[in-house]
Every structure is written in structure tokens, then in C-alpha cells.
Design a protein around this motif. Structure first.
Motif, PDB file in Angstrom:
ATOM      1  N   LEU A  16       0.852  -0.885   0.097  1.00 30.62           N
ATOM      2  CA  LEU A  16       0.158   0.026  -0.031  1.00 30.62           C
ATOM      3  C   LEU A  16       0.986   1.403  -0.064  1.00 30.62           C
ATOM      4  O   LEU A  16       0.486   2.036  -0.819  1.00 30.62           O
ATOM      5  N   ALA A  17       1.884   1.274   0.910  1.00 25.65           N
ATOM      6  CA  ALA A  17       2.881   2.444   1.023  1.00 25.65           C
ATOM      7  C   ALA A  17       3.499   2.810  -0.427  1.00 25.65           C
ATOM      8  O   ALA A  17       3.781   3.893  -0.627  1.00 25.65           O
ATOM      9  N   ALA A  18       3.622   1.517  -1.305  1.00 23.36           N
ATOM     10  CA  ALA A  18       4.432   1.799  -2.282  1.00 23.36           C
ATOM     11  C   ALA A  18       3.370   1.954  -3.886  1.00 23.36           C
ATOM     12  O   ALA A  18       3.853   2.093  -4.775  1.00 23.36           O
ATOM     13  N   GLY A  19       2.063   2.048  -3.319  1.00 20.97           N
ATOM     14  CA  GLY A  19       1.254   1.982  -4.426  1.00 20.97           C
ATOM     15  C   GLY A  19       1.067   1.038  -5.240  1.00 20.97           C
ATOM     16  O   GLY A  19       0.590   1.036  -6.399  1.00 20.97           O
ATOM     17  N   LYS A  20       1.339  -0.299  -5.007  1.00 20.54           N
ATOM     18  CA  LYS A  20       1.093  -1.384  -5.372  1.00 20.54           C
ATOM     19  C   LYS A  20       0.012  -2.170  -5.393  1.00 20.54           C
ATOM     20  O   LYS A  20      -0.979  -1.939  -4.437  1.00 20.54           O
ATOM     21  N   PRO A  21      -0.760  -2.999  -6.196  1.00 22.01           N
ATOM     22  CA  PRO A  21      -2.154  -3.357  -6.339  1.00 22.01           C
ATOM     23  C   PRO A  21      -2.395  -4.342  -5.128  1.00 22.01           C
ATOM     24  O   PRO A  21      -1.496  -5.167  -4.920  1.00 22.01           O
ATOM     25  N   VAL A  22      -3.288  -4.064  -4.284  1.00 23.78           N
ATOM     26  CA  VAL A  22      -3.600  -5.002  -3.367  1.00 23.78           C
ATOM     27  C   VAL A  22      -5.331  -5.699  -3.391  1.00 23.78           C
ATOM     28  O   VAL A  22      -5.956  -4.767  -3.888  1.00 23.78           O
ATOM     29  N   VAL A  23      -5.692  -6.748  -3.169  1.00 25.49           N
ATOM     30  CA  VAL A  23      -7.060  -6.946  -3.240  1.00 25.49           C
ATOM     31  C   VAL A  23      -7.554  -7.692  -1.927  1.00 25.49           C
ATOM     32  O   VAL A  23      -6.739  -8.642  -1.310  1.00 25.49           O
ATOM     33  N   ALA A  24      -8.514  -7.061  -1.346  1.00 25.43           N
ATOM     34  CA  ALA A  24      -8.985  -7.669  -0.087  1.00 25.43           C
ATOM     35  C   ALA A  24      -9.987  -8.887  -0.206  1.00 25.43           C
ATOM     36  O   ALA A  24     -10.620  -9.058  -1.327  1.00 25.43           O
ATOM     37  N   LEU A  25     -10.086  -9.787   0.627  1.00 25.18           N
ATOM     38  CA  LEU A  25     -10.795 -10.771   0.756  1.00 25.18           C
ATOM     39  C   LEU A  25     -11.567 -10.954   1.914  1.00 25.18           C
ATOM     40  O   LEU A  25     -10.789 -10.748   3.264  1.00 25.18           O
ATOM     41  N   GLU A  26     -12.771 -11.578   2.049  1.00 29.91           N
ATOM     42  CA  GLU A  26     -13.451 -11.567   3.348  1.00 29.91           C
ATOM     43  C   GLU A  26     -13.124 -12.832   3.933  1.00 29.91           C
ATOM     44  O   GLU A  26     -12.461 -13.877   3.692  1.00 29.91           O
ATOM     45  N   SER A  27     -13.511 -12.980   5.066  1.00 32.22           N
ATOM     46  CA  SER A  27     -13.378 -14.514   6.023  1.00 32.22           C
ATOM     47  C   SER A  27     -14.607 -14.982   6.292  1.00 32.22           C
ATOM     48  O   SER A  27     -14.404 -16.301   6.724  1.00 32.22           O
ATOM     49  N   THR A  28     -15.816 -14.615   6.141  1.00 30.37           N
ATOM     50  CA  THR A  28     -17.036 -15.414   6.343  1.00 30.37           C
ATOM     51  C   THR A  28     -17.112 -16.850   5.504  1.00 30.37           C
ATOM     52  O   THR A  28     -17.442 -17.751   5.673  1.00 30.37           O
ATOM     53  N   ILE A  29     -16.549 -16.730   4.425  1.00 29.72           N
ATOM     54  CA  ILE A  29     -16.500 -17.505   3.220  1.00 29.72           C
ATOM     55  C   ILE A  29     -15.617 -18.789   4.014  1.00 29.72           C
ATOM     56  O   ILE A  29     -15.781 -19.949   3.726  1.00 29.72           O
ATOM     57  N   ILE A  30     -14.497 -18.468   4.759  1.00 27.47           N
ATOM     58  CA  ILE A  30     -13.747 -19.402   5.267  1.00 27.47           C
ATOM     59  C   ILE A  30     -14.191 -20.124   6.508  1.00 27.47           C
ATOM     60  O   ILE A  30     -14.508 -21.397   6.748  1.00 27.47           O
ATOM     61  N   GLY A 101     -12.754  -8.847  22.679  1.00 26.30           N
ATOM     62  CA  GLY A 101     -11.418  -9.343  22.489  1.00 26.30           C
ATOM     63  C   GLY A 101     -11.656 -10.781  21.820  1.00 26.30           C
ATOM     64  O   GLY A 101     -11.062 -11.773  22.134  1.00 26.30           O
ATOM     65  N   VAL A 102     -12.950 -11.027  21.132  1.00 23.23           N
ATOM     66  CA  VAL A 102     -12.951 -12.202  20.396  1.00 23.23           C
ATOM     67  C   VAL A 102     -12.785 -12.379  18.959  1.00 23.23           C
ATOM     68  O   VAL A 102     -12.395 -11.372  18.278  1.00 23.23           O
ATOM     69  N   ASP A 103     -13.091 -13.504  18.326  1.00 26.43           N
ATOM     70  CA  ASP A 103     -13.161 -13.686  16.904  1.00 26.43           C
ATOM     71  C   ASP A 103     -14.104 -13.255  16.324  1.00 26.43           C
ATOM     72  O   ASP A 103     -15.360 -13.711  16.422  1.00 26.43           O
ATOM     73  N   GLY A 104     -14.009 -12.675  14.927  1.00 31.69           N
ATOM     74  CA  GLY A 104     -15.056 -12.468  14.071  1.00 31.69           C
ATOM     75  C   GLY A 104     -14.770 -12.630  12.623  1.00 31.69           C
ATOM     76  O   GLY A 104     -13.685 -12.304  12.141  1.00 31.69           O
ATOM     77  N   ALA A 105     -15.523 -13.232  11.860  1.00 30.35           N
ATOM     78  CA  ALA A 105     -15.234 -13.492  10.469  1.00 30.35           C
ATOM     79  C   ALA A 105     -16.116 -12.310   9.758  1.00 30.35           C
ATOM     80  O   ALA A 105     -17.337 -12.250  10.051  1.00 30.35           O
ATOM     81  N   THR A 106     -15.432 -11.542   8.750  1.00 31.74           N
ATOM     82  CA  THR A 106     -16.018 -10.450   8.166  1.00 31.74           C
ATOM     83  C   THR A 106     -17.082 -10.914   6.933  1.00 31.74           C
ATOM     84  O   THR A 106     -16.746 -11.701   6.090  1.00 31.74           O
ATOM     85  N   THR A 107     -18.147 -10.336   6.815  1.00 27.00           N
ATOM     86  CA  THR A 107     -19.079 -10.371   5.639  1.00 27.00           C
ATOM     87  C   THR A 107     -18.198  -9.442   4.546  1.00 27.00           C
ATOM     88  O   THR A 107     -17.657  -8.665   4.709  1.00 27.00           O
TER      89      THR A 107
END
Length: 304
Positions: A16-30, A101-107
Motif C-alpha cells: 500500500l505504501a508503495a502504491g502496489k495493487p492489493v486485493v481484499a478478501l473476506e473471511s466469512t467464506i472461510i 476481544g473475540v474472533d469475528g469473520a467479516t461479511t
């Protein structure tokens, strides 16, 4: 202020600092999308597809109350093993998961929020949530749609999940000013099938065209996300009449059992997978792979 809650993986932060491409992925699918170890294998393969196409993957979740943008293989393994014990986390849930302070899977919605916090503009998922069937009575509308109205992230998906009311979902997105782009298609794909009876707002045929539209939209401070609907590869699409009947039966069973709200999508997807003897799950995995590749290609063009 955000630093006290947010952990950006060093590789992601450097990109991100270098302006390179990044793709976000969700975790609910996991956690909620498929069983272990298939969920972990799929998640790692999706990350590899993004790398193979020139971008850096950032799988997003909340672990022990920390917002994680970019997870290690060990963290993905941990999330995959925990499975349904992890809390499915949308916008409203984030502060409570963090505070406890628990675990959450993102939608889709919460992944978009964390992606924006980190400065990531492209996100690959399976299908977006939307207006549920019968919403005229229940008002059951996914928070994903409101997030798309407000959060500046492009979401690459295989259309709206076909368990939804696709027509009403498109109407809601139109009201919120969210553009729906068909990638090399003029009709909206319906998750398991390549097309539906509904049209998209714009057909764009190259990742560069999509990246140019993203830049123009946000340069002009036109708030909100963009939906890129990418049809499932032809070899993996399911028979439309068959899947429509399976979904109709699953919705009827869900109604009879009084299942609603955030429990409805996992129930319906599991019921469809069970009825199709796993064929729908295999299709789901293939469309996620396909979306990851396109998302990486868009992120590369946007980074230019």
C-alpha cells in the motif's frame, strides 16, 4: 486512532505504501462458507491466484479483538478450524467483537469497512448479499447494500446470491446510486448461473475500463462502492431450472423453521449444497477463483 485497533500485515502495508495493487478478501467464506480443511485450501488458493495475477492478497478478519488486514497462513488455518464458532461479523457487530476481544469473520459489509480503513480499493468475494425473498413483509435486507452506498470499494462478485430477490436488490442499489457493472456481459449473473433476466447498468469489457471508472468516480468525490458482476465460468455454471427449484424448496423450509436474519444465508447455502450433493459448493469455489483473478487484474490497472 485506528492504530490501536488495526493490524495491517507487513507485506500488505508495504504494498500500500508503495502504491502496489492489493486485493481484499473476506473471511466469512472461510468460517461459514465451507467445511475444514476445504475452507483453508480454498482461501490459500484464492490468495495464490491473486499473487499469480500481480497483486497482493489481504484476507480480512477480527482475531482476539484485533482488526486484521492481511492474515498469515497460520491465522487462516486457525480461522478455518474454528469454523462456525467464529462470530459472523457485519458493521453493527464490529465494536462489540473488538471490545470483547473475540474472533469475528467479516461479511462483505465489514470487509469493505476494514479495507477502506487500510486504503484498499478492490475486494473479491463470491456473491454480495441483497434483498431477501419476501422482504416486502420481513424487511430482510443485507447490510452489504448500505455499505456499498457509503464505502469507496469496488466489489468483484458473481452477481447477487441467487437465494435473494435479484430484481429488488438491483432496485435498492439503483436508489443508493451504486453502479452495477457487468464484466463482458449485459445481463446480471445470478451466482450459480451466468445470466438472469435482469440487465446491468454498464457493460465494461476490460479491467482498464473498470479502473478508469473507479478513478473518475472517486476523483469527483462521488461516495460509495461499485459492483463488478463477473459471470461464473461456463464450464462450472449449474442448470438454471434445477438450481431455481432447489432454492425455492430451501426458502420454503427456512420459512417453516422460522430461520431469518444473519442465519438465513448460511442455512440456504448449506441446504443448496446438501440437495445438489456438493455440486453447488464446487461451483461456488470456482466462481470465487474467477473473481479473484479479475479483481487482481483490476487492482493492477487501478494502481497504474
Amino acid at each position: 486512532m485506528l492504530e490501536q485497533y488495526l493490524d495491517i500485515n507487513p507485506e500488505v502495508a508495504a504494498a500500500l505504501a508503495a502504491g502496489k495493487p492489493v486485493v481484499a478478501l473476506e473471511s466469512t467464506i472461510i468460517s461459514h462458507g465451507m467445511p475444514y480443511p476445504q475452507n483453508v485450501e480454498t482461501a490459500l488458493k484464492v490468495e495464490q491466484i491473486i499473487r499469480d495475477n500481480g497483486a497482493v492478497p489481504a484476507t480480512i478478519a477480527i482475531l482476539k479483538g484485533r482488526l486484521k488486514v492481511g492474515m498469515t497462513h497460520e491465522e487462516i488455518e486457525y480461522l478455518g478450524k474454528a469454523g462456525l464458532d467464529v462470530i459472523k461479523t457485519s458493521r453493527r457487530d464490529i465494536p462489540f467483537i473488538v471490545a470483547k476481544g473475540v474472533d469475528g469473520a467479516t461479511t462483505v459489509a465489514s470487509t469493505m469497512i476494514l479495507a477502506q480503513m487500510a486504503g484498499i480499493k478492490v475486494f473479491a468475494t463470491g456473491g454480495i448479499g441483497g434483498v431477501h425473498r419476501g422482504a416486502q413483509q420481513t424487511f430482510d435486507i443485507s447490510a452489504d447494500l448500505q455499505e456499498l452506498a457509503n464505502t469507496d470499494v469496488t466489489v468483484v462478485c458473481a452477481g447477487a446470491k441467487s437465494i435473494l430477490d435479484i430484481g429488488l436488490t438491483l432496485e435498492y442499489l439503483e436508489t443508493q446510486g451504486v453502479p452495477v457493472i457487468g464484466y463482458q456481459t449485459s445481463t446480471l449473473p445470478a451466482f450459480y448461473t451466468r445470466e438472469s433476466e435482469f440487465g446491468v447498468d454498464y457493460q465494461l469489457d476490460t479491467p482498464a475500463q473498470i479502473a478508469a471508472a473507479m478513478k473518475a468516480k472517486w476523483d469527483m468525490d462521488l461516495k460509495g462502492g461499485i459492483v463488478v458482476a463477473n459471470p461464473i465460468p461456463e464450464a462450472h455454471q449449474l442448470d438454471r431450472a434445477m438450481i431455481d427449484q432447489v432454492i425455492a424448496d430451501a426458502v420454503a423450509e427456512m420459512d417453516s423453521k422460522g430461520i431469518f436474519g444473519k442465519a438465513s444465508t448460511p442455512f440456504l447455502l448449506a441446504k443448496v449444497a446438501e440437495t445438489t450433493k456438493g455440486v453447488s459448493l464446487a461451483a461456488n469455489i470456482e466462481l470465487v477463483f474467477n473473481n479473484a483473478k479479475l479483481a487482481a487484474n483490476i487492482a493492477v490497472e487501478y494502481a497504474k
